[in-house]
Design a protein around this motif. Sequence first.
Motif, PDB file in Angstrom:
ATOM      1  N   PRO A 162      -4.262   7.857   8.038  1.00  0.00           N
ATOM      2  CA  PRO A 162      -2.872   7.893   8.461  1.00  0.00           C
ATOM      3  C   PRO A 162      -1.947   7.146   7.504  1.00  0.00           C
ATOM      4  O   PRO A 162      -2.334   6.156   6.890  1.00  0.00           O
ATOM      5  N   ILE A 163      -0.716   7.642   7.406  1.00  0.00           N
ATOM      6  CA  ILE A 163       0.334   6.998   6.630  1.00  0.00           C
ATOM      7  C   ILE A 163       1.249   6.288   7.622  1.00  0.00           C
ATOM      8  O   ILE A 163       1.827   6.928   8.502  1.00  0.00           O
ATOM      9  N   VAL A 164       1.361   4.993   7.495  1.00  0.00           N
ATOM     10  CA  VAL A 164       2.223   4.220   8.388  1.00  0.00           C
ATOM     11  C   VAL A 164       3.573   4.020   7.702  1.00  0.00           C
ATOM     12  O   VAL A 164       3.647   3.516   6.583  1.00  0.00           O
ATOM     13  N   VAL A 165       4.636   4.440   8.379  1.00  0.00           N
ATOM     14  CA  VAL A 165       6.002   4.314   7.858  1.00  0.00           C
ATOM     15  C   VAL A 165       6.726   3.256   8.677  1.00  0.00           C
ATOM     16  O   VAL A 165       6.731   3.319   9.909  1.00  0.00           O
ATOM     17  N   GLY A 166       7.326   2.272   8.007  1.00  0.00           N
ATOM     18  CA  GLY A 166       8.029   1.238   8.752  1.00  0.00           C
ATOM     19  C   GLY A 166       8.659   0.194   7.861  1.00  0.00           C
ATOM     20  O   GLY A 166       8.588   0.264   6.636  1.00  0.00           O
ATOM     21  N   ARG A 167       9.261  -0.777   8.507  1.00  0.00           N
ATOM     22  CA  ARG A 167       9.934  -1.855   7.789  1.00  0.00           C
ATOM     23  C   ARG A 167       8.967  -2.942   7.324  1.00  0.00           C
ATOM     24  O   ARG A 167       9.283  -3.727   6.433  1.00  0.00           O
ATOM     25  N   SER A 168       7.801  -2.999   7.942  1.00  0.00           N
ATOM     26  CA  SER A 168       6.831  -4.031   7.600  1.00  0.00           C
ATOM     27  C   SER A 168       6.317  -3.846   6.173  1.00  0.00           C
ATOM     28  O   SER A 168       6.021  -2.713   5.753  1.00  0.00           O
ATOM     29  N   PRO A 169       6.176  -4.931   5.426  1.00  0.00           N
ATOM     30  CA  PRO A 169       5.600  -4.835   4.078  1.00  0.00           C
ATOM     31  C   PRO A 169       4.173  -4.307   4.077  1.00  0.00           C
ATOM     32  O   PRO A 169       3.670  -3.842   3.053  1.00  0.00           O
ATOM     33  N   ASP A 170       3.516  -4.375   5.237  1.00  0.00           N
ATOM     34  CA  ASP A 170       2.145  -3.877   5.344  1.00  0.00           C
ATOM     35  C   ASP A 170       2.084  -2.370   5.568  1.00  0.00           C
ATOM     36  O   ASP A 170       0.990  -1.790   5.599  1.00  0.00           O
ATOM     37  N   SER A 171       3.246  -1.729   5.743  1.00  0.00           N
ATOM     38  CA  SER A 171       3.263  -0.280   5.950  1.00  0.00           C
ATOM     39  C   SER A 171       2.800   0.444   4.700  1.00  0.00           C
ATOM     40  O   SER A 171       2.975  -0.036   3.582  1.00  0.00           O
ATOM     41  N   THR A 172       2.222   1.623   4.894  1.00  0.00           N
ATOM     42  CA  THR A 172       1.846   2.455   3.751  1.00  0.00           C
ATOM     43  C   THR A 172       3.077   2.848   2.959  1.00  0.00           C
ATOM     44  O   THR A 172       3.079   2.867   1.730  1.00  0.00           O
ATOM     45  N   SER A 204      11.923   0.457  12.705  1.00  0.00           N
ATOM     46  CA  SER A 204      11.003  -0.495  13.317  1.00  0.00           C
ATOM     47  C   SER A 204       9.959  -0.941  12.307  1.00  0.00           C
ATOM     48  O   SER A 204       9.717  -0.272  11.295  1.00  0.00           O
ATOM     49  N   ARG A 205       9.338  -2.071  12.597  1.00  0.00           N
ATOM     50  CA  ARG A 205       8.310  -2.588  11.673  1.00  0.00           C
ATOM     51  C   ARG A 205       7.196  -1.562  11.488  1.00  0.00           C
ATOM     52  O   ARG A 205       6.733  -1.334  10.379  1.00  0.00           O
ATOM     53  N   LEU A 206       6.742  -0.985  12.562  1.00  0.00           N
ATOM     54  CA  LEU A 206       5.773   0.119  12.513  1.00  0.00           C
ATOM     55  C   LEU A 206       6.455   1.303  13.186  1.00  0.00           C
ATOM     56  O   LEU A 206       6.299   1.520  14.394  1.00  0.00           O
TER      57      LEU A 206
END
Length: 308
Positions: free
Chosen positions: A210-220, A229-231
């Motif tokens: 899965p590709i995680v899209v978000g504001r978190s630096p840990d997102s893909t 959102s972060r995630l």
Amino acid sequence: MARTVLFADLRGSTALFGTLGNAQAAAIVTQTIGLLSRVVAQNGGKVVKTLGDGLMALFDGAPAAVHAAREMQDSIARIMAEADTGAAALRLYVAMAHGEIVEVAGDSFGDAVNVAARLLDHAGDNEVLITQQVHEQLAAVERQRFKSLERLHLRGRSEPCHVYRLESWYDDDAPPSTLFTDFTDTPLADCIRLAVSGEAQQVFTAQQTPIVVGRSPDSTFCIDDSRVSRLHARIEWHGGNFHLSDQSSNGSFVRFTGDTEIVVLRRGVCMLHGNGVIGLGATPADPRAACLHFEVFSYASQLPGTGS
């Protein structure tokens, strides 16, 4: 009591109403839902409730539920063939889970109900998806008809769920004769290109989901915007398609190239095809929205000599 929960959702009825008119389309949909209900009863199941263009049913065990799903698909093909409307075929999405069920006032509740309902969001055209608990109840020869999709993240659940997809309905090697188009000559859409306006694009293969899209630096795929959102969302590949699953507070908004309609996702799922733009936290019509441009394509189609 442990039961197998089956959710079936009939899709394509909107197109029927647009093509055939209210009276004929309503007759076809009503006939189809009635037939699906009879299939449930003939296989020892019980329809708990109908849900618009679908139904929820309970079975004592998985084998009967799987057999019912097969008969449902065959029944829809026969109805559409007999109707001979010239319109697009109705499509049935089926999902099953097994577990403890509590029945109250004619309705049913429990984790298996929630899992089956969420799993239905991930089913593609004419697909049957089941959980590992359902798969384990089947005979060895029946289990071989299913392909593991590994673990999918279902909406509202913290732990991923091991899911299987039914690959073959039939006992012999002859191709089934149904209304549904054979896509075997079509290159599999196994790559997706993503880009934020004005930034470099990135290409992901099906194996990289899965590709995680978000504001978190840990997102893909990280997008720094206050309305994201972060995630915010996940892009997963299964059933030969990429699916966008919104997990945000402000929603995701999908507009496909050439369409004026915007698909609004609030904790929902949408299959991505062709190309278009995803508004994260705001509609793409908002000039300030964080927009993710996408293009779904086949790796094979990009190879020299394929005519692309």
